[in-house]
Design an enzyme around this catalytic site. Structure first.
Site, mmCIF file in Angstrom:
data_model
loop_
_atom_site.group_PDB
_atom_site.id
_atom_site.type_symbol
_atom_site.label_atom_id
_atom_site.label_comp_id
_atom_site.label_asym_id
_atom_site.label_seq_id
_atom_site.Cartn_x
_atom_site.Cartn_y
_atom_site.Cartn_z
ATOM 1 N N LYS A 73 0.784 -1.157 -0.163
ATOM 2 C CA LYS A 73 -0.046 -0.046 0.114
ATOM 3 C C LYS A 73 0.862 1.176 0.075
ATOM 4 O O LYS A 73 1.868 1.102 0.632
ATOM 5 C CB LYS A 73 -0.745 -0.041 1.169
ATOM 6 C CG LYS A 73 -1.703 1.165 1.235
ATOM 7 C CD LYS A 73 -2.773 1.194 2.574
ATOM 8 C CE LYS A 73 -3.607 2.472 2.399
ATOM 9 N NZ LYS A 73 -4.631 2.799 3.632
ATOM 10 N N HIS A 97 -2.292 7.721 1.555
ATOM 11 C CA HIS A 97 -2.643 7.662 3.021
ATOM 12 C C HIS A 97 -3.543 8.628 3.460
ATOM 13 O O HIS A 97 -3.098 9.222 4.623
ATOM 14 C CB HIS A 97 -1.403 7.270 3.770
ATOM 15 C CG HIS A 97 -0.564 6.044 3.353
ATOM 16 N ND1 HIS A 97 -0.891 4.886 3.527
ATOM 17 C CD2 HIS A 97 0.854 6.175 2.997
ATOM 18 C CE1 HIS A 97 0.001 4.228 3.066
ATOM 19 N NE2 HIS A 97 1.016 4.736 2.414
ATOM 20 N N ARG A 100 -1.866 11.931 4.736
ATOM 21 C CA ARG A 100 -1.326 12.181 6.293
ATOM 22 C C ARG A 100 0.340 12.012 6.313
ATOM 23 O O ARG A 100 0.898 12.612 7.456
ATOM 24 C CB ARG A 100 -2.070 11.269 7.157
ATOM 25 C CG ARG A 100 -3.372 11.445 7.157
ATOM 26 C CD ARG A 100 -4.311 10.413 8.439
ATOM 27 N NE ARG A 100 -4.300 9.121 7.628
ATOM 28 C CZ ARG A 100 -3.198 8.120 8.062
ATOM 29 N NH1 ARG A 100 -2.554 8.391 8.927
ATOM 30 N NH2 ARG A 100 -3.364 6.934 7.744
ATOM 31 N N ASP A 128 -7.360 3.661 -2.787
ATOM 32 C CA ASP A 128 -8.051 4.523 -1.876
ATOM 33 C C ASP A 128 -7.494 5.974 -1.997
ATOM 34 O O ASP A 128 -6.862 6.330 -2.640
ATOM 35 C CB ASP A 128 -8.097 3.857 -0.599
ATOM 36 C CG ASP A 128 -6.588 3.972 0.082
ATOM 37 O OD1 ASP A 128 -5.867 4.631 -0.383
ATOM 38 O OD2 ASP A 128 -6.573 3.415 1.481
ATOM 39 N N GLY A 130 -9.540 9.969 -0.865
ATOM 40 C CA GLY A 130 -10.565 10.620 -1.395
ATOM 41 C C GLY A 130 -11.620 10.250 -1.794
ATOM 42 O O GLY A 130 -12.441 10.797 -2.400
ATOM 43 N N VAL A 131 -11.814 8.762 -1.579
ATOM 44 C CA VAL A 131 -13.284 8.214 -1.948
ATOM 45 C C VAL A 131 -14.339 8.516 -1.221
ATOM 46 O O VAL A 131 -14.224 8.212 -0.008
ATOM 47 C CB VAL A 131 -12.893 6.846 -2.197
ATOM 48 C CG1 VAL A 131 -14.396 6.140 -2.695
ATOM 49 C CG2 VAL A 131 -11.882 6.219 -2.962
ATOM 50 N N ARG A 132 -15.294 9.430 -1.739
ATOM 51 C CA ARG A 132 -16.320 10.151 -0.898
ATOM 52 C C ARG A 132 -17.948 9.745 -1.532
ATOM 53 O O ARG A 132 -18.909 9.873 -0.872
ATOM 54 C CB ARG A 132 -16.181 11.508 -0.772
ATOM 55 C CG ARG A 132 -14.928 12.173 -0.204
ATOM 56 C CD ARG A 132 -14.823 11.550 1.453
ATOM 57 N NE ARG A 132 -13.758 11.986 1.933
ATOM 58 C CZ ARG A 132 -12.438 11.276 2.128
ATOM 59 N NH1 ARG A 132 -12.462 10.193 1.711
ATOM 60 N NH2 ARG A 132 -11.509 11.621 2.872
#
Length: 204
Positions: A73, A97, A100, A128, A130-132
């Site tokens: 990842k 991430h 962060r 992954d 910012g997947v909203r």
């Protein structure tokens, strides 16, 4: 921190590493007791650090010690994607991430096409960061992701209404994805592709 101080932690848990993943690879970390005793203005909360000693050799060592799939990842470039493939990773997660770790990193969705091209379908690619909403999922699939991971939306749903809220959120997301696909004129996930992405230069 004030919330955690109200919890009845077992005595032995207080002296365990609060960042065990960093502690296991030689990074700096702190115990739960040290974290709970911290008093400050919230701007300099102590934390762990990543270890500079990690390398792709560690991935190969782990691969030799387990039959479990190894997922890398944090891959954001074609070169790292190829290294993950060469060193035996079974899948890749394109992720920064949530910004962060390094706030100057590229958005995962921007890095995705180059990673997909570098891997060439040899191992699954997940994404992954910012997947909203449903259209974020659809765009990632169009750009070549085999799957999309959710981070904060499920946590928000759980915080707002527990497991029932989480179930509602997931069902709503599923329904929204179906609606998006109908709007695009496709019936199957396999029909989603780069030709549906605008602007057209994203099709390359």
């Amino acid at each position: 921190i004030p919330y955690f101080t109200q919890l009845p932690f077992p005595k032995e848990a207080l002296d365990r590493s609060f960042f065990p993943n960093q502690d296991s690879v030689g990074g700096d970390t702190i115990t739960l007791r040290e974290l709970l005793s911290f008093k400050g203005d919230g701007e300099n909360v102590p934390g762990g650090t990543n270890s500079a000693r990690l390398s792709w050799n560690d991935v190969r060592d782990i691969k030799r010690q387990t039959k479990l799939p190894i997922v890398a990842k944090g891959i954001l470039s074609a070169s790292d994607a190829r290294k993950a493939l060469w060193n035996g990773c079974d899948a890749i997660v394109v992720s920064n991430h949530g910004g962060r770790q390094f706030d100057g990193g590229p958005p995962a969705i921007e890095a995705l096409p180059a990673v997909v091209a570098a891997v060439g379908g040899k191992i699954p690619i997940l994404v992954d960061t910012g997947v909203r909403c449903s259209t974020d999922v659809v765009k990632a699939i169009c750009l070549g992701a085999n799957g999309v991971l959710l981070g904060r939306p499920p946590l928000w749903a759980l915080a707002c209404g527990g497991s029932d809220s989480l179930k509602r959120m997931l069902c709503q997301l599923k329904d929204d994805i179906k609606a998006d696909m109908r709007s695009l004129g496709v019936k199957k996930i396999s029909e989603l592709g780069p030709s549906l992405i605008w602007p057209p230069d994203r099709q390359r």
